[in-house]
Motif scaffolding. Structure first.
Motif, mmCIF file in Angstrom:
data_model
loop_
_atom_site.group_PDB
_atom_site.id
_atom_site.type_symbol
_atom_site.label_atom_id
_atom_site.label_comp_id
_atom_site.label_asym_id
_atom_site.label_seq_id
_atom_site.Cartn_x
_atom_site.Cartn_y
_atom_site.Cartn_z
ATOM 1 N N GLN A 194 0.816 -1.214 0.000
ATOM 2 C CA GLN A 194 0.000 0.000 0.000
ATOM 3 C C GLN A 194 0.849 1.264 0.000
ATOM 4 N N ASN A 195 2.117 1.153 0.342
ATOM 5 C CA ASN A 195 2.959 2.334 0.495
ATOM 6 C C ASN A 195 3.984 2.529 -0.613
ATOM 7 N N THR A 196 3.924 1.700 -1.647
ATOM 8 C CA THR A 196 4.874 1.827 -2.741
ATOM 9 C C THR A 196 4.151 1.814 -4.082
ATOM 10 N N PHE A 197 4.863 2.233 -5.108
ATOM 11 C CA PHE A 197 4.336 2.184 -6.465
ATOM 12 C C PHE A 197 5.493 1.930 -7.411
ATOM 13 N N TYR A 198 5.181 1.319 -8.530
ATOM 14 C CA TYR A 198 6.180 1.109 -9.569
ATOM 15 C C TYR A 198 6.105 2.279 -10.535
ATOM 16 N N TRP A 199 7.239 2.910 -10.785
ATOM 17 C CA TRP A 199 7.289 4.035 -11.712
ATOM 18 C C TRP A 199 8.097 3.611 -12.925
ATOM 19 N N SER A 200 7.436 3.498 -14.054
ATOM 20 C CA SER A 200 8.105 3.024 -15.270
ATOM 21 C C SER A 200 9.221 3.968 -15.718
ATOM 22 N N TYR A 201 9.107 5.240 -15.414
ATOM 23 C CA TYR A 201 10.129 6.211 -15.805
ATOM 24 C C TYR A 201 11.493 5.862 -15.200
ATOM 25 N N SER A 202 11.486 5.448 -13.940
ATOM 26 C CA SER A 202 12.737 5.065 -13.280
ATOM 27 C C SER A 202 12.987 3.562 -13.372
ATOM 28 N N GLY A 203 11.928 2.808 -13.676
ATOM 29 C CA GLY A 203 12.056 1.359 -13.766
ATOM 30 C C GLY A 203 12.178 0.683 -12.415
ATOM 31 N N ALA A 230 0.078 10.867 -6.538
ATOM 32 C CA ALA A 230 0.002 11.613 -5.273
ATOM 33 C C ALA A 230 -1.445 11.940 -4.938
ATOM 34 N N HIS A 231 -2.193 12.406 -5.919
ATOM 35 C CA HIS A 231 -3.592 12.766 -5.714
ATOM 36 C C HIS A 231 -4.407 11.546 -5.282
ATOM 37 N N ASP A 232 -4.239 10.439 -6.000
ATOM 38 C CA ASP A 232 -5.005 9.225 -5.714
ATOM 39 C C ASP A 232 -4.685 8.626 -4.353
ATOM 40 N N ASN A 233 -3.514 8.950 -3.817
ATOM 41 C CA ASN A 233 -3.093 8.389 -2.536
ATOM 42 C C ASN A 233 -3.074 9.414 -1.403
ATOM 43 N N GLY A 234 -3.591 10.607 -1.660
ATOM 44 C CA GLY A 234 -3.680 11.627 -0.627
ATOM 45 C C GLY A 234 -2.333 12.095 -0.100
ATOM 46 N N ILE A 235 -1.331 12.139 -0.975
ATOM 47 C CA ILE A 235 0.005 12.565 -0.573
ATOM 48 C C ILE A 235 0.070 14.097 -0.594
ATOM 49 N N LYS A 236 0.515 14.676 0.498
ATOM 50 C CA LYS A 236 0.699 16.132 0.547
ATOM 51 C C LYS A 236 2.029 16.464 -0.123
ATOM 52 N N LEU A 237 1.992 17.390 -1.072
ATOM 53 C CA LEU A 237 3.190 17.739 -1.827
ATOM 54 C C LEU A 237 3.710 19.114 -1.423
ATOM 55 N N THR A 238 4.790 19.110 -0.704
ATOM 56 C CA THR A 238 5.418 20.366 -0.296
ATOM 57 C C THR A 238 6.342 20.897 -1.385
ATOM 58 N N CYS A 239 6.746 20.050 -2.301
ATOM 59 C CA CYS A 239 7.699 20.436 -3.341
ATOM 60 C C CYS A 239 7.130 21.454 -4.326
ATOM 61 N N LEU A 240 5.828 21.514 -4.476
ATOM 62 C CA LEU A 240 5.223 22.346 -5.511
ATOM 63 C C LEU A 240 5.447 23.840 -5.308
ATOM 64 N N ASN A 241 5.666 24.255 -4.075
ATOM 65 C CA ASN A 241 5.888 25.678 -3.788
ATOM 66 C C ASN A 241 7.360 26.014 -3.568
ATOM 67 N N ASP A 242 8.235 25.056 -3.874
ATOM 68 C CA ASP A 242 9.671 25.271 -3.722
ATOM 69 C C ASP A 242 10.162 26.288 -4.752
ATOM 70 N N ARG A 243 10.938 27.257 -4.279
ATOM 71 C CA ARG A 243 11.477 28.302 -5.156
ATOM 72 C C ARG A 243 12.993 28.397 -5.011
ATOM 73 N N TYR A 273 5.973 8.356 -0.225
ATOM 74 C CA TYR A 273 6.480 9.618 0.306
ATOM 75 C C TYR A 273 7.668 10.153 -0.503
ATOM 76 N N ASP A 274 8.240 9.329 -1.404
ATOM 77 C CA ASP A 274 9.330 9.784 -2.266
ATOM 78 C C ASP A 274 8.856 10.714 -3.387
ATOM 79 N N ILE A 275 7.547 10.794 -3.594
ATOM 80 C CA ILE A 275 7.033 11.616 -4.697
ATOM 81 C C ILE A 275 7.493 13.061 -4.563
ATOM 82 N N ASN A 276 7.591 13.569 -3.334
ATOM 83 C CA ASN A 276 8.062 14.942 -3.147
ATOM 84 C C ASN A 276 9.467 15.154 -3.702
#
Length: 162
Positions: A5-14, A45-58, A20-23
Motif C-alpha cells: 500500500q505504500n509503494t508504487f512502480y514508476w516506469s520512468y525510473s524502472g 500523489a492525488h489518488d493516494n492523498g500525498i501532501k506535496l510540499t515540493c510544488l511551492n519550492d522556489r 512519500y518519495d514523490i516529493n
C-alpha cells in the motif's frame, strides 16, 4: 500500484518507490523533460492523498527561483517569436523551457488542476516578484509562449477563485 500500500512502480525510473518519495521525484526538471511522467506522479500523489510540499519550492536558480506552477507557464504552448529569435541569435543559451518545444494546453490545464488540488499556491511569486499572470502576459521574454490562450484563461479563472 504494487502489492504494498505504500509503494508504487514508476516506469520512468524502472523501479519501486515509496509514496512519500514523490516529493523528491516530482521536480521542475521532470516537468520540463517529460511532462506526461510529471502528470503521472501528480496523479499517483492525488489518488493516494500525498501532501506535496515540493510544488511551492522556489530554491532552483535554473527556474529563476520559480515554483512549479510558474515553471508550467514557461512550457505550455509554442515558443514565441521572441523566444525563437533569441535562441537563433544566441544558440548556446540555456534556460528553463528551452528543451520543451510545446506542452499542449490540455495537458497543461490538467497538470495545473492537480498542482492546485495538491497544495500549489497559484499566487506565489518567483524571486523577481512576478506571479504566473505576469509571466504569461510577458511576450518579450526568452521563455514566453504563444498559442496558449485557453491555458491563460484557465489560469486566470483559477487565480481569481483563490
Amino acid at each position: 500500484m504494487s502489492d504494498s500500500q505504500n509503494t508504487f512502480y514508476w516506469s520512468y525510473s524502472g523501479q519501486e518507490h515509496e509514496l512519500y518519495d514523490i516529493n523528491e521525484l516530482l521536480t521542475t526538471g521532470l516537468l520540463e523533460e517529460d511532462p506526461v511522467e510529471y502528470y503521472n506522479l501528480l496523479t499517483i500523489a492525488h489518488d493516494n492523498g500525498i501532501k506535496l510540499t515540493c510544488l511551492n519550492d522556489r530554491s532552483s536558480k535554473d527556474t529563476w527561483f520559480s515554483p512549479h506552477i510558474i515553471c508550467l507557464s514557461f512550457l505550455v504552448g509554442d515558443r514565441s517569436e521572441y523566444s525563437k529569435s533569441y535562441l537563433f541569435d544566441y544558440p548556446d543559451t540555456c534556460f528553463y523551457g528551452d528543451k520543451t518545444i510545446e506542452l499542449s494546453e490540455e495537458l497543461g490545464m490538467n497538470i495545473l488542476k492537480l498542482q492546485v488540488s495538491l497544495g500549489a499556491d497559484i499566487k506565489l511569486k518567483n524571486y523577481y516578484e512576478k506571479d504566473i499572470i505576469e509571466i504569461l502576459e510577458d511576450k518579450i521574454s526568452i521563455n514566453s509562449r504563444e498559442n496558449n490562450l485557453n491555458f491563460i484563461e484557465f489560469v486566470r479563472r483559477i487565480y481569481n477563485e483563490q
